[in-house]
Design a protein around this motif. Sequence first.
Motif, short mmCIF file in Angstrom:
data_model
loop_
_atom_site.label_atom_id
_atom_site.label_comp_id
_atom_site.label_asym_id
_atom_site.label_seq_id
_atom_site.Cartn_x
_atom_site.Cartn_y
_atom_site.Cartn_z
N THR A 282 0.73 3.84 -7.57
CA THR A 282 1.10 3.47 -9.33
C THR A 282 1.00 4.44 -9.98
N GLU A 283 0.97 5.72 -9.84
CA GLU A 283 1.12 6.57 -10.79
C GLU A 283 1.61 8.04 -10.39
N GLY A 284 1.94 8.15 -8.81
CA GLY A 284 2.40 8.94 -8.69
C GLY A 284 3.38 9.34 -8.81
N GLN A 285 4.06 10.88 -8.78
CA GLN A 285 5.33 11.23 -8.87
C GLN A 285 5.83 11.52 -7.46
N GLN A 286 5.55 12.08 -6.50
CA GLN A 286 6.01 11.80 -5.54
C GLN A 286 6.25 10.77 -4.56
N SER A 287 7.43 10.67 -4.15
CA SER A 287 7.89 9.34 -3.38
C SER A 287 6.75 9.65 -1.72
N ARG A 288 6.79 10.94 -1.04
CA ARG A 288 6.32 11.14 -0.20
C ARG A 288 4.60 9.98 0.02
N GLN A 289 4.30 11.52 -1.78
CA GLN A 289 2.16 10.31 -1.57
C GLN A 289 2.36 8.55 -1.93
N ARG A 290 3.77 8.40 -2.63
CA ARG A 290 2.98 7.05 -2.45
C ARG A 290 3.15 6.23 -1.43
N ARG A 291 4.83 6.78 -0.80
CA ARG A 291 4.74 5.88 0.73
C ARG A 291 3.47 6.01 1.47
N ASN A 292 2.85 7.37 1.40
CA ASN A 292 1.36 7.64 2.47
C ASN A 292 0.76 6.38 1.75
N ALA A 293 0.25 6.79 0.38
CA ALA A 293 -0.97 5.79 -0.48
C ALA A 293 -0.43 4.64 0.04
N ALA A 294 1.11 4.36 0.27
CA ALA A 294 0.82 2.83 0.60
C ALA A 294 1.18 2.22 1.91
N TRP A 295 1.51 3.45 2.95
CA TRP A 295 1.09 2.91 4.39
C TRP A 295 -0.17 2.58 4.90
N ILE A 296 -1.52 3.69 3.94
CA ILE A 296 -2.75 3.54 4.37
C ILE A 296 -3.70 2.47 3.55
N LEU A 297 -3.26 2.01 2.68
CA LEU A 297 -3.39 0.84 2.43
C LEU A 297 -3.95 -0.17 2.77
N GLY A 298 -2.66 -0.79 3.47
CA GLY A 298 -2.34 -1.43 5.09
C GLY A 298 -3.23 -1.25 5.88
N ARG A 299 -3.79 -0.40 6.46
CA ARG A 299 -4.95 0.22 7.16
C ARG A 299 -6.12 -0.01 6.81
N ILE A 300 -6.64 0.14 5.56
CA ILE A 300 -8.47 0.68 5.81
C ILE A 300 -8.54 -0.63 4.39
N ALA A 301 -7.29 -1.00 4.20
CA ALA A 301 -8.43 -1.65 2.84
C ALA A 301 -8.69 -3.20 3.05
N GLU A 302 -9.48 -4.40 2.44
CA GLU A 302 -10.15 -5.52 2.60
C GLU A 302 -8.72 -5.84 2.51
N PRO A 303 -8.23 -7.12 3.28
CA PRO A 303 -7.38 -8.90 3.38
C PRO A 303 -7.48 -8.79 1.65
N GLN A 304 -8.58 -9.17 1.67
CA GLN A 304 -8.95 -9.46 0.10
C GLN A 304 -9.87 -8.42 -1.36
N SER A 305 -9.34 -7.78 -1.59
CA SER A 305 -9.32 -6.32 -1.55
C SER A 305 -8.08 -6.95 -3.23
N ALA A 306 -8.04 -7.06 -4.10
CA ALA A 306 -7.38 -7.93 -5.25
C ALA A 306 -6.83 -6.82 -5.84
N LEU A 307 -7.49 -4.95 -5.63
CA LEU A 307 -6.72 -4.29 -7.02
C LEU A 307 -5.33 -4.25 -5.44
N ALA A 308 -6.15 -3.34 -3.98
CA ALA A 308 -5.28 -2.86 -3.26
C ALA A 308 -4.04 -4.61 -3.73
N VAL A 309 -4.00 -5.32 -3.50
CA VAL A 309 -2.81 -6.03 -2.81
C VAL A 309 -1.41 -6.24 -4.24
N GLU A 310 -2.76 -6.58 -5.02
CA GLU A 310 -2.06 -6.16 -6.83
C GLU A 310 -0.80 -4.99 -6.23
N ALA A 311 -1.32 -4.45 -5.81
CA ALA A 311 -0.61 -2.80 -6.30
C ALA A 311 0.71 -2.85 -5.28
#
Length: 402
Positions: A282-311
């Motif tokens: 949500t706050e990162g300035q580098q696209s590559r880091q935001r892409r990696n964060a988005a990719w990882i969240l889909g693999r390690i977050a719980e489906p019910q994690s409102a924080l991850a899903v909202e972001a």
Amino acid sequence: MSLYQHARDGNVERLRDALGSDSAAVRKRAVEFLGELGDVDEQATIDGLLRAATTDDDPEVRGAAVDALDEIGEAALEQLLAELTGTSGSEAEWVTARKFARALQADRPELRMAAARALGRLDDASGLQHLVKALSDEDPRVRLRACEACGTFADPRAVPGLTERLDDEPRVKRAAANALGSIGTDGALAPLLDLLGDSDESIRRIAAGALGKANNPEPVEPLARALGDESAVVRNAAVYSIIELLSNVPTQHSHAVRDRVVSELKAADDDTVVEPLVEILTEGQQSRQRRNAAWILGRIAEPQSALAVEALADALADDDPQTAQFAATSLKSLGGPVVEDRLLDRVGTEHPEDARAKAVFVLGQIGGQESLNRLESFTDDDSTAVRKRVFSAVSKLRAGGP
């Protein structure tokens, strides 16, 4: 009135008066405030600091005065060096650097401290060899400033000397670790791996924050272990570095690193990992880091994690198309009622067209009856892209799924 109040009021005259206090602690604090507030055109303040740097009875006060002059500006620090070395300030930089290098051999440690500071400021590579020698100075205050100056050069030739300082007293050790992190080569970063287990929280944070610059997968497992650190700042730094590693490692290592990262992060406490990943997304300035964060969240977050899903849902409208696509893919991977609810909130016409189309696509993959009912109302949408996605999603949902 306290020194803090004088500093808050900008009353430098009162702070200068405090340089004559009988208390070394008061003089040191006054010096520090004058460094923060002083101006290069305020000669009375500079003169007071020059006297403190050269004549005060307490070594901590003298050292703080050197740092204060440096904080005011290069011209203020050079007045101290000019006074003690005969430097005119008008020579070529290489001549000045040579005089400062000689000052590193002076009897007075304060002069050696000032010389190390000044050499770090000069854009002259010839000063590095002298700073490396100063890393072994008998006075820890000089070693500290030499470490800091070597960090500004960020030259790998300083790595052996800086590595030796990792066994020094805490202040010097921190400065050496910071300098190695600034150099950032694999050779400079390797000594920091062992510091992830240091008893000093600040040392662990420095190491964790620097290791993301590595160009090999070696730091992945040590950083993953740091996710269990008792300190939140260390855990946060470790997550940021893991994301940075994914951006930095060579292509031939990327698949193996991704697998190891996902495996290690899954084993960590969910909140420890998800919160900093969301912050990066949500706050990162580098696209590559935001892409990696988005990719990882889909693999390690719980489906019910409102924080991850909202972001991730918000990232569907990211300015970077790849980040938005990774967010859609991750939402599809997570699935579940929380994802469905958040995406249904984002199919309305008040949202950007591309984000709406991606939300519809994911809903076609993971949605239920509620999604079907809602999407059927968009079959006549003004957006061609949204209509196309709606027809496909509705067909899949009517058929009972993808």
